[in-house]
Design an enzyme around this catalytic site. Structure first.
Site, PDB file in Angstrom:
ATOM      1  N   SER A 143       0.811  -1.400   0.066  1.00  0.00           N
ATOM      2  CA  SER A 143      -0.287   0.117  -0.175  1.00  0.00           C
ATOM      3  C   SER A 143       0.832   1.009   0.210  1.00  0.00           C
ATOM      4  CB  SER A 143      -0.763  -0.024   1.539  1.00  0.00           C
ATOM      5  OG  SER A 143      -0.943   1.725   1.683  1.00  0.00           O
ATOM      6  N   TYR A 156      -2.849  -1.782  10.959  1.00  0.00           N
ATOM      7  CA  TYR A 156      -2.216  -1.826   8.870  1.00  0.00           C
ATOM      8  C   TYR A 156      -1.196  -1.752   7.943  1.00  0.00           C
ATOM      9  CZ  TYR A 156      -4.262  -1.235   3.722  1.00  0.00           C
ATOM     10  OH  TYR A 156      -3.856  -1.160   2.748  1.00  0.00           O
TER      11      TYR A 156
HETATM   12  C1  BGC Z   1      -6.427   1.933   2.922  1.00  0.00           C
HETATM   13  C2  BGC Z   1      -7.284   2.599   2.557  1.00  0.00           C
HETATM   14  C3  BGC Z   1      -6.679   4.141   1.902  1.00  0.00           C
HETATM   15  C4  BGC Z   1      -5.656   4.543   1.123  1.00  0.00           C
HETATM   16  C5  BGC Z   1      -5.322   5.665   0.919  1.00  0.00           C
HETATM   17  C6  BGC Z   1      -5.219   1.816   1.488  1.00  0.00           C
HETATM   18  O1  BGC Z   1      -4.013   1.767   1.679  1.00  0.00           O
HETATM   19  O2  BGC Z   1      -6.121   0.399   3.012  1.00  0.00           O
HETATM   20  O3  BGC Z   1      -8.331   2.612   3.865  1.00  0.00           O
HETATM   21  O4  BGC Z   1      -8.071   5.290   2.095  1.00  0.00           O
HETATM   22  O5  BGC Z   1      -4.552   3.172   1.739  1.00  0.00           O
HETATM   23  O6  BGC Z   1      -5.007   6.288   1.628  1.00  0.00           O
END
Ligand code: BGC
Length: 255
Positions: A143, A156
Site C-alpha cells: 500500500s 495496518y
Molecule cells: C487503505 C485505504 C486508504 C488508502 C489511501 C489503502 O491502503 O486500505 O483505507 O483509503 O490506502 O490512503
C-alpha cells in the site's frame, strides 16, 4: 494470453483487488488457486466468472493466517496444476483504529492476515519454485501506507511497513534463484476495504480531492499492474515496490 501455462496462487482472491487479480491472471491464460474463508458464495460467483473465461480455477477453504492452510494452498497448485509460478500475497484487512485504541485481538488479526501470511506465503512459494527450478514471481500487495502514515489505521500501516521490508529482504535473498519479489503499492481503490468512505459523499469528495488523478482506482487498474509484474516484461524488477496511487503520495495542497 501472456501467462499461458503459468500457475498462480492469489490469497484474498475472492474479493476486492484480489478478485480483479484472479480474473486478470486467468484472462492472461494462468491457472489460479484461491482461498475462500471470507465467503464461499463470493468464491462460487468468481468460479463461474472464471469458467466463462474458459480457464481453470480452484478454490480452497483456507485461513491464510495459518501456515498449515497456506501449505495446502501451495500444495493444491502443485497437485492440480503441476507447479507454482506466481504467488500473489494479497489478503489484507484494516481496522481503522489508532495506536491508543487498537486491541490485542485487532493487532494480532491485522498482523497475521496481512504480514504473517505474506511472510510464509513467500517462504512456501519460494521453496516450491526452487524445488521445481526456473524461478518465479512473488508479488506482495502492500500500500502507499507501507511508507506513509495513515493516522487512525496504525496496525495496518505496521503490517504494510513489514511487507515493504519483506519485499526488499526476501527480494535480495531470492533473486539469485531468479525468484523476483516485488511489491504493488495501491493508493485508494474502490473495494470493500473503502466502502465506508465511498458511501459517504463528503468523505469521498475529500479523498478524490487529495488524489491528483481525481478519483479512486478501480481494482482492475491494480490487477493490470500485477499481471504485468507476473509476465516476461517485468524480468528486471526485484526487491522494490511499484506504486499505482494516482499520485496521492506526491500531492500537496500547495499551502
Ligand atoms: C487503505 C485505504 C486508504 C488508502 C489511501 C489503502 O491502503 O486500505 O483505507 O483509503 O490506502 O490512503
Amino acid at each position: 494470453m501472456t501467462l499461458k501455462g503459468k500457475v498462480a496462487v492469489v490469497t484474498g482472491g475472492n474479493t476486492g483487488i484480489g478478485k480483479a487479480v484472479v480474473l486478470e491472471l486467468a484472462k492472461q491464460g494462468a491457472d489460479v488457486v484461491i482461498d475462500y474463508i471470507v465467503g464461499e458464495e463470493a468464491e462460487l460467483d468468481l468460479e463461474s466468472q472464471l469458467r466463462a473465461l474458459g480457464d481453470k480455477v480452484v478454490g480452497v477453504k483456507a485461513d491464510v493466517s495459518n501456515v498449515g492452510d497456506l501449505t495446502t494452498l501451495v500444495g493444491t497448485a502443485v497437485s492440480r496444476f503441476g507447479r507454482l509460478d506466481i504467488m500473489v500475497n494479497n489478503a489484507g484487512i484494516e481496522t481503522r483504529t489508532s495506536v491508543l485504541d487498537t486491541t490485542e485481538e485487532q493487532y494480532n488479526k491485522v498482523l497475521d492476515i496481512n504480514l504473517k501470511s505474506a511472510f510464509f506465503g513467500t517462504q512456501l512459494a519460494a521453496k516450491q519454485m526452487i524445488a521445481q527450478g526456473g524461478g518465479g514471481r512473488i508479488i506482495n500487495m502492500t500500500s502507499v501506507h507501507e511508507d506513509w502514515p495513515m493516522p487512525g489505521n496504525t496496525a495496518y500501516c505496521l503490517s504494510k511497513g513489514g511487507m515493504r521490508m519483506l519485499t526488499r529482504t526476501a527480494g535480495v535473498e531470492l533473486a539469485p534463484h531468479n525468484i523476483l519479489v516485488v511489491g504493488v503499492g495501491p493508493g485508494a481503490v474502490n473495494t470493500p476495504i473503502n466502502s465506508a468512505t465511498v458511501a459517504d459523499p463528503k468523505l469521498l469528495t475529500k479523498l478524490d480531492a487529495a488524489i491528483p488523478i481525481g478519483r479512486l482506482a478501480q481494482p482492475e487498474e491494480i490487477a493490470s499492474l500485477v499481471a504485468f509484474l507476473a509476465g516476461d516484461g517485468a524480468s528486471y524488477i526485484a526487491a522494490t515496490t511499484i506504486f499505482a496511487d494516482g499520485g496521492i503520495m506526491q500531492s500537496s495542497p500547495g499551502l
